[in-house]
Write a protein that holds these residues in place. Structure first.
Motif, PDB file in Angstrom:
ATOM      1  N   SER A 130       5.081  -4.840  -5.633  1.00  0.00           N
ATOM      2  CA  SER A 130       4.685  -3.451  -5.425  1.00  0.00           C
ATOM      3  C   SER A 130       5.689  -2.512  -6.076  1.00  0.00           C
ATOM      4  N   HIS A 145      -3.336  -1.124  -0.289  1.00  0.00           N
ATOM      5  CA  HIS A 145      -4.055  -1.714  -1.424  1.00  0.00           C
ATOM      6  C   HIS A 145      -3.734  -0.926  -2.698  1.00  0.00           C
ATOM      7  N   ALA A 147      -2.491  -1.702  -5.686  1.00  0.00           N
ATOM      8  CA  ALA A 147      -2.709  -2.234  -7.052  1.00  0.00           C
ATOM      9  C   ALA A 147      -1.582  -1.816  -7.990  1.00  0.00           C
ATOM     10  N   THR A 148      -0.335  -1.889  -7.492  1.00  0.00           N
ATOM     11  CA  THR A 148       0.823  -1.566  -8.332  1.00  0.00           C
ATOM     12  C   THR A 148       1.643  -2.805  -8.667  1.00  0.00           C
ATOM     13  N   GLY A 167      -1.642  -3.474 -12.405  1.00  0.00           N
ATOM     14  CA  GLY A 167      -2.840  -3.227 -11.610  1.00  0.00           C
ATOM     15  C   GLY A 167      -3.176  -4.370 -10.673  1.00  0.00           C
ATOM     16  N   LEU A 168      -2.183  -5.219 -10.375  1.00  0.00           N
ATOM     17  CA  LEU A 168      -2.407  -6.375  -9.503  1.00  0.00           C
ATOM     18  C   LEU A 168      -2.225  -5.985  -8.035  1.00  0.00           C
ATOM     19  N   GLN A 169      -3.013  -6.615  -7.176  1.00  0.00           N
ATOM     20  CA  GLN A 169      -2.942  -6.333  -5.747  1.00  0.00           C
ATOM     21  C   GLN A 169      -1.899  -7.243  -5.092  1.00  0.00           C
ATOM     22  N   GLU A 187      -2.580 -13.012  -6.185  1.00  0.00           N
ATOM     23  CA  GLU A 187      -2.754 -11.633  -5.735  1.00  0.00           C
ATOM     24  C   GLU A 187      -2.994 -11.670  -4.230  1.00  0.00           C
ATOM     25  N   GLU A 190      -5.666  -9.412  -2.588  1.00  0.00           N
ATOM     26  CA  GLU A 190      -7.063  -9.600  -2.974  1.00  0.00           C
ATOM     27  C   GLU A 190      -7.561 -10.999  -2.612  1.00  0.00           C
ATOM     28  N   HIS A 245     -10.046  -1.721   2.796  1.00  0.00           N
ATOM     29  CA  HIS A 245      -9.782  -1.633   1.362  1.00  0.00           C
ATOM     30  C   HIS A 245     -10.883  -0.888   0.615  1.00  0.00           C
TER      31      HIS A 245
END
Length: 324
Positions: A130, A145, A147-148, A167-169, A187, A190, A245
């Motif tokens: 993150s 959530h 996505a950083t 952009g990964l969770q 991830e 996700e 989410h």
């Protein structure tokens, strides 16, 4: 997914430290891990079925001065360490020396390095979970959530990582394919594994590798190229979280602020998966109402699975399944 096989810990082994978040096995069957106070430990005898010890025979190899998470053994008696506070480190296992390989990317401090692998070309790939929440607020990222999460690469001789994928969770565990053509990235937020192509016509592209997992994937470990990728499941899927989410960002941010202040206790359900290079699940082991909680790392040695945990003060040792 088929019904899981029962995961039965044979024994719990205290290690003299809290939070062995990742576990990796060396060529001699010993297990290395990092704990909350910064120490890197090497544990011996965990796979010895004749020795039902309640404490591990262990030694302190180094102290990172931060919070070690993901580990990767190198062939030259060294260890790569993702430290949540200090960045990407290299530890000399002979003398305990600690070198910082990278602590920022594009002028931004690396605040939550998670897992790392070394590639055949000498480069190192690692994840950042993150860019918004530090380790002690990890639950805030899962709730918000964000996505950083990122996948980064450090070229040989460089101290400046490049961003391969973002952009990964909650980017977490990392493992290579048997032929080195792609990486598998967990991830956590996700409940999926993502493939990032290193070579071939799709080099630089990513795609789903295994989706809708029965839990939240954490660290990944591959002991041998012809073996499976082991996936630690830090917790089961949480349907209310899946629903949250889909809410607006402002709602998720508010929920995250509440989550980081609320008391947290992991669920008693634990699990691990093993997947092959097609993304097929070849083993799914799980246990409800376990006394050992929050499995964040798994490795195999001597016919045993060793489980690590961000939460516990020791590791769990289980019988490994018969290879398929």
């Amino acid at each position: 997914m088929d019904r899981p096989t029962e995961l039965v810990p044979q024994r719990y082994v205290a290690i003299g430290g809290r939070g062995p978040e990742d576990v990796v096995a060396d060529a001699h069957g010993r297990v290395l891990t990092g704990v909350e106070d910064g120490r890197i430990l090497r544990l011996d005898g965990l796979a010895d079925s004749a020795e039902a010890r309640s404490e591990a025979r262990g030694e302190v190899l180094a102290d990172t001065g931060g919070r070690p998470l993901g580990l990767e053994l190198l062939p030259d008696d060294a260890l790569l360490v993702c430290d949540a506070e200090r960045g990407l480190l290299r530890v000399d296992l002979a003398d305990g020396g600690v070198d910082v390989l990278a602590d920022s990317v594009a002028g931004e401090r690396l605040r939550f390095c998670s897992n790392v692998v070394a590639l055949a070309d000498g480069s190192v790939c690692f994840t950042v979970s993150s860019r918004r929440h530090p380790l002690d607020h990890w639950i805030g990222d899962l709730v918000e959530h964000t996505a950083t999460g990122r996948l980064l690469r450090l070229a040989p001789g460089s101290d400046t990582p490049e961003v391969l994928l973002e952009g990964l969770q909650f980017a977490n565990g990392l493992a290579p394919s048997a032929d080195g053509s792609f990486l598998v990235v967990a991830e956590t937020g996700e409940c999926r594994l993502t493939r990032y192509w290193l070579t071939g016509p799709h080099a630089g592209q990513s795609e789903p590798f295994a989706e809708n997992l029965p839990g939240m994937p954490d660290n990944l470990w591959r002991g041998a190229p012809d073996g499976p990728i082991w996936v630690a499941l830090a917790g089961p899927r949480v349907p209310p979280l899946d629903l949250l989410h889909r809410a607006a960002p402002a709602v998720r941010r508010t929920a995250a602020r509440v989550a980081v202040r609320a008391p947290f206790r992991p669920t008693g359900t634990i699990g691990v998966l093993a997947v092959d290079d097609t993304g097929r699940v070849v083993h799914h082991l799980a246990r409800r109402r376990s006394g050992f909680r929050m499995v964040t790392g798994v490795c195999e040695t001597g016919g045993r699975l060793v489980l690590g945990s961000l939460w516990e003060r020791g590791v769990a040792v289980c019988e490994a399944p018969v290879p398929t």
